[in-house]
Design a protein around this motif. Sequence first.
Motif, PDB file in Angstrom:
ATOM      1  N   GLU A 432       0.930  -1.155   0.002  1.00 33.98           N
ATOM      2  CA  GLU A 432       0.072  -0.062  -0.005  1.00 33.98           C
ATOM      3  C   GLU A 432       1.020   1.188   0.226  1.00 33.98           C
ATOM      4  O   GLU A 432       0.585   2.255  -0.556  1.00 33.98           O
ATOM      5  N   VAL A 433       1.995   1.278   0.616  1.00 27.37           N
ATOM      6  CA  VAL A 433       2.924   2.337   0.709  1.00 27.37           C
ATOM      7  C   VAL A 433       3.586   2.480  -0.555  1.00 27.37           C
ATOM      8  O   VAL A 433       3.638   3.399  -1.208  1.00 27.37           O
ATOM      9  N   GLU A 434       3.923   1.326  -1.028  1.00 24.48           N
ATOM     10  CA  GLU A 434       4.787   1.482  -2.317  1.00 24.48           C
ATOM     11  C   GLU A 434       3.776   1.809  -3.541  1.00 24.48           C
ATOM     12  O   GLU A 434       4.500   2.818  -4.164  1.00 24.48           O
ATOM     13  N   ALA A 435       2.510   1.449  -3.532  1.00 27.38           N
ATOM     14  CA  ALA A 435       1.524   1.885  -4.304  1.00 27.38           C
ATOM     15  C   ALA A 435       1.496   3.587  -4.690  1.00 27.38           C
ATOM     16  O   ALA A 435       1.112   4.206  -5.372  1.00 27.38           O
ATOM     17  N   ALA A 441      13.504   4.880  -2.560  1.00 25.89           N
ATOM     18  CA  ALA A 441      13.844   4.130  -3.729  1.00 25.89           C
ATOM     19  C   ALA A 441      14.989   3.096  -3.211  1.00 25.89           C
ATOM     20  O   ALA A 441      15.194   2.044  -3.889  1.00 25.89           O
ATOM     21  N   GLU A 442      15.736   3.559  -2.228  1.00 26.24           N
ATOM     22  CA  GLU A 442      16.697   2.665  -1.508  1.00 26.24           C
ATOM     23  C   GLU A 442      16.909   2.523  -0.205  1.00 26.24           C
ATOM     24  O   GLU A 442      16.115   3.553   0.214  1.00 26.24           O
ATOM     25  N   ASN A 443      17.298   1.692   0.431  1.00 28.87           N
ATOM     26  CA  ASN A 443      17.147   1.348   1.774  1.00 28.87           C
ATOM     27  C   ASN A 443      15.796   1.604   2.227  1.00 28.87           C
ATOM     28  O   ASN A 443      15.539   2.385   3.430  1.00 28.87           O
ATOM     29  N   ALA A 444      14.876   1.018   1.698  1.00 29.86           N
ATOM     30  CA  ALA A 444      13.528   1.264   2.092  1.00 29.86           C
ATOM     31  C   ALA A 444      12.889   0.654   3.106  1.00 29.86           C
ATOM     32  O   ALA A 444      12.025   0.997   4.072  1.00 29.86           O
ATOM     33  N   ILE A 445      13.103  -0.772   3.492  1.00 24.69           N
ATOM     34  CA  ILE A 445      12.643  -1.579   4.521  1.00 24.69           C
ATOM     35  C   ILE A 445      13.790  -2.066   5.356  1.00 24.69           C
ATOM     36  O   ILE A 445      14.699  -3.083   4.879  1.00 24.69           O
ATOM     37  N   GLY A 446      13.755  -1.710   6.541  1.00 21.33           N
ATOM     38  CA  GLY A 446      14.787  -2.492   7.509  1.00 21.33           C
ATOM     39  C   GLY A 446      14.208  -3.546   8.301  1.00 21.33           C
ATOM     40  O   GLY A 446      13.099  -3.371   8.855  1.00 21.33           O
ATOM     41  N   VAL A 447      14.954  -4.620   8.320  1.00 27.49           N
ATOM     42  CA  VAL A 447      14.489  -5.939   9.144  1.00 27.49           C
ATOM     43  C   VAL A 447      15.544  -6.329   9.915  1.00 27.49           C
ATOM     44  O   VAL A 447      16.924  -6.192   9.598  1.00 27.49           O
ATOM     45  N   ASP A 448      15.223  -6.691  11.156  1.00 25.18           N
ATOM     46  CA  ASP A 448      16.333  -7.365  11.907  1.00 25.18           C
ATOM     47  C   ASP A 448      17.238  -8.554  11.125  1.00 25.18           C
ATOM     48  O   ASP A 448      16.416  -9.279  10.464  1.00 25.18           O
ATOM     49  N   SER A 449      18.323  -8.375  11.235  1.00 27.70           N
ATOM     50  CA  SER A 449      18.992  -9.220  10.430  1.00 27.70           C
ATOM     51  C   SER A 449      18.898 -10.572  10.630  1.00 27.70           C
ATOM     52  O   SER A 449      19.060 -11.391   9.502  1.00 27.70           O
ATOM     53  N   GLU A 462       6.943 -12.915  -6.979  1.00 27.49           N
ATOM     54  CA  GLU A 462       6.377 -12.053  -8.264  1.00 27.49           C
ATOM     55  C   GLU A 462       5.435 -11.186  -8.190  1.00 27.49           C
ATOM     56  O   GLU A 462       4.965 -10.367  -8.918  1.00 27.49           O
ATOM     57  N   GLU A 463       4.354 -11.601  -7.157  1.00 29.51           N
ATOM     58  CA  GLU A 463       2.976 -10.795  -7.013  1.00 29.51           C
ATOM     59  C   GLU A 463       3.293  -9.462  -6.347  1.00 29.51           C
ATOM     60  O   GLU A 463       2.632  -8.583  -7.015  1.00 29.51           O
ATOM     61  N   ARG A 464       4.364  -9.404  -5.763  1.00 29.09           N
ATOM     62  CA  ARG A 464       4.473  -7.997  -5.200  1.00 29.09           C
ATOM     63  C   ARG A 464       5.834  -7.258  -5.812  1.00 29.09           C
ATOM     64  O   ARG A 464       5.639  -5.958  -5.843  1.00 29.09           O
ATOM     65  N   GLY A 465       7.017  -7.976  -5.910  1.00 33.39           N
ATOM     66  CA  GLY A 465       7.892  -7.480  -6.781  1.00 33.39           C
ATOM     67  C   GLY A 465       8.742  -6.318  -6.083  1.00 33.39           C
ATOM     68  O   GLY A 465       9.401  -5.323  -6.925  1.00 33.39           O
ATOM     69  N   ILE A 466       8.890  -6.316  -4.926  1.00 35.85           N
ATOM     70  CA  ILE A 466       9.868  -5.382  -4.404  1.00 35.85           C
ATOM     71  C   ILE A 466      11.493  -5.832  -4.628  1.00 35.85           C
ATOM     72  O   ILE A 466      11.554  -7.171  -4.405  1.00 35.85           O
ATOM     73  N   ALA A 467      12.179  -5.190  -5.076  1.00 37.87           N
ATOM     74  CA  ALA A 467      13.406  -5.337  -5.434  1.00 37.87           C
ATOM     75  C   ALA A 467      14.293  -5.678  -4.101  1.00 37.87           C
ATOM     76  O   ALA A 467      14.121  -5.133  -3.164  1.00 37.87           O
ATOM     77  N   GLU A 469      17.002  -5.435  -3.253  1.00 38.61           N
ATOM     78  CA  GLU A 469      18.198  -4.560  -2.894  1.00 38.61           C
ATOM     79  C   GLU A 469      17.614  -3.459  -1.994  1.00 38.61           C
ATOM     80  O   GLU A 469      18.357  -2.911  -1.260  1.00 38.61           O
ATOM     81  N   ARG A 470      16.279  -3.166  -1.923  1.00 38.13           N
ATOM     82  CA  ARG A 470      15.490  -2.136  -1.213  1.00 38.13           C
ATOM     83  C   ARG A 470      15.442  -2.773   0.344  1.00 38.13           C
ATOM     84  O   ARG A 470      15.074  -1.808   1.113  1.00 38.13           O
ATOM     85  N   ILE A 471      15.692  -4.040   0.338  1.00 39.58           N
ATOM     86  CA  ILE A 471      15.409  -4.439   2.039  1.00 39.58           C
ATOM     87  C   ILE A 471      16.852  -4.548   2.515  1.00 39.58           C
ATOM     88  O   ILE A 471      17.801  -5.308   2.121  1.00 39.58           O
ATOM     89  N   VAL A 472      16.848  -4.054   3.670  1.00 37.91           N
ATOM     90  CA  VAL A 472      18.114  -3.977   4.686  1.00 37.91           C
ATOM     91  C   VAL A 472      18.174  -4.638   5.815  1.00 37.91           C
ATOM     92  O   VAL A 472      17.242  -4.599   6.652  1.00 37.91           O
TER      93      VAL A 472
END
Length: 593
Positions: A432-435, A441-449, A462-467, A469-472
């Motif tokens: 919803e935010v992506e839409a 554009a970069e470093n968009a989503i930060g997750v516990d390592s 394939e359904e969502r398609g977030i690159a 590289e944008r997940i950190v």
Amino acid sequence: MQWSTARPDWEARIVAGLSLLPDNLPIFKPRAEKALRIFKRLKLVDMPGKPTLGEVSPEWIFDLVYVVFGCYEPALREQLIQEILILISKKNGKSTIAAGIMVTALIMNERAMGEYLILAPTKDIADNSFEPAYGMITADNALFKVFKPSDVTREIENRLDKSKLAVKSADADVVGGQKAIITFIDELWLFGKKSSAANILSEATGSQASRSEGFVIYATTQSDEPPTGVFLQKLQYFRGVRDGTIDDPASLALIYEYPPSILKKNSQPWRDQSTWYIPNPSLGTSVRENWLARKVKAAEIEGLNVLSLFVSKHFNIEAGLGLKDANWAGAQFWPAAMNKRLTLQEVIRRSEVIVIGIDGGGLDDLLGLAVMGRCKVTRKNLLWSHAWAHEIVKKRRTEIATRLDQFADLKQLTFVKLPGEDVYQLADIVMEVEASGLLAAENAIGVDSFGVAAITKALTSEERGIAKERIVGISQGWKLNGAIKDMERDLAGGQLVHSGLELMDFAVGNAKIVPRGNAISIDKQVSGSAKIDPLMAGLHAQVLMGLNPVASGASGWDVDDLDALEAKIEAEVARAEANALAEAKADAVSHVY
């Protein structure tokens, strides 16, 4: 007759020391005056000289008795106000009020074999109400001839019509099958910690459906932990009645607490001794100011845990934020940074760029989501949060099950039954935010390592398609030191605004600071079952916002303002030509040498 029990001007009145009772209540004066005469004649045997309630009680108690018994329709024998909540600080005479009101009710009883009940969460608290009631009967010869008190059964019985007052404890006595006309529920905050409290209170108060002259009084101090269960439900409801947002003329709130306007300016208003009368309406009678002053100093010396408990009980400050030992420093500024209007949609509407933090997700954990936007007008960080939990967590973490149910009722937490449901629901919000075109554009989503895999799989499908590289992956422990300090400063300086969720109050109140060399961390192991995952998600978002992100859908060109757009294009062309000329000169110089 139409009336309202709302007191929307309560903040100004409580600061001015005025009565909190509404002005237009339907009072039947003969009954009100009779009850007040009886109440004032009752004696307190545990005080030197055995004074009467009329001699030692403050005016607010007399007003309460007058209203409680006076809101009555004599032709129908019907009580007009049927539920009352009294929130007062400790030592303001709550147990004495319970004894005096219930003995008065027993004396005024008009129903043969009528029953009256004081219900307390424990035996000790029950005894606190029964002992003064017992003394009121035995100290008056005329009353003792009519009423037979028993300190074994904790009952006072009318020898003539067999009506009786019983004092019971929910932890030892059988409460089912009650036929009480009037029920006094003592220390409601402790019932809030009992999973069975709703059933207990329903059994204790249900008989009033067939007893029109009946009513219920809930009396309590603040909780020593953030309010929960039936206590939280009643507190929120009666605050709404008081504020006028809930129209219920059969309910009355008498809540002695610091107004939000004061708390917003100062999260520790009790440090100003001149304000102590606000949560202590009996200051100067049953509450001695010099005693309070001495105890506050002692509590400060004994440590923050003792101090937190003391201020929750003696100043009605809700526990959970700002005082617990080793608490995160940002918790002190958390309440003032609240904006209840800040929904997810509002964050999207107001932001120029958004980053997302995610944390947790094990079967014993919450899965926390933090959506943080940078306001396009004020440049402040705007934080909205949500969490998910597996149903099994309520069985494994029974001590917080009631709190989690509360957050679910408030739509701040979602329970799922199958592993993976939480991740995919979270991924839908990310999309919803992506839409909106605002996700960085970069470093968009930060997750516990340690929790990247499942989140990455859901978002990069394939359904969502977030690159990918944008997940950190966000390093934990002492490596979050910078984000912790940054969020503290942002809260203190008004740079961070959050949605004011009870879920986040819970997580922030649970956060414990652990020194790590020259740095600090917020440690999950130290917090134990008191979950902090939603706050950790917020810190992950703080890390990414500190990288000064740009939205993926933002070109930087405002196509709505054609004059500005044309000027910007001309400037860009001029800049490109200047760069080209500079490069040509540099090439020429290099060939000469």
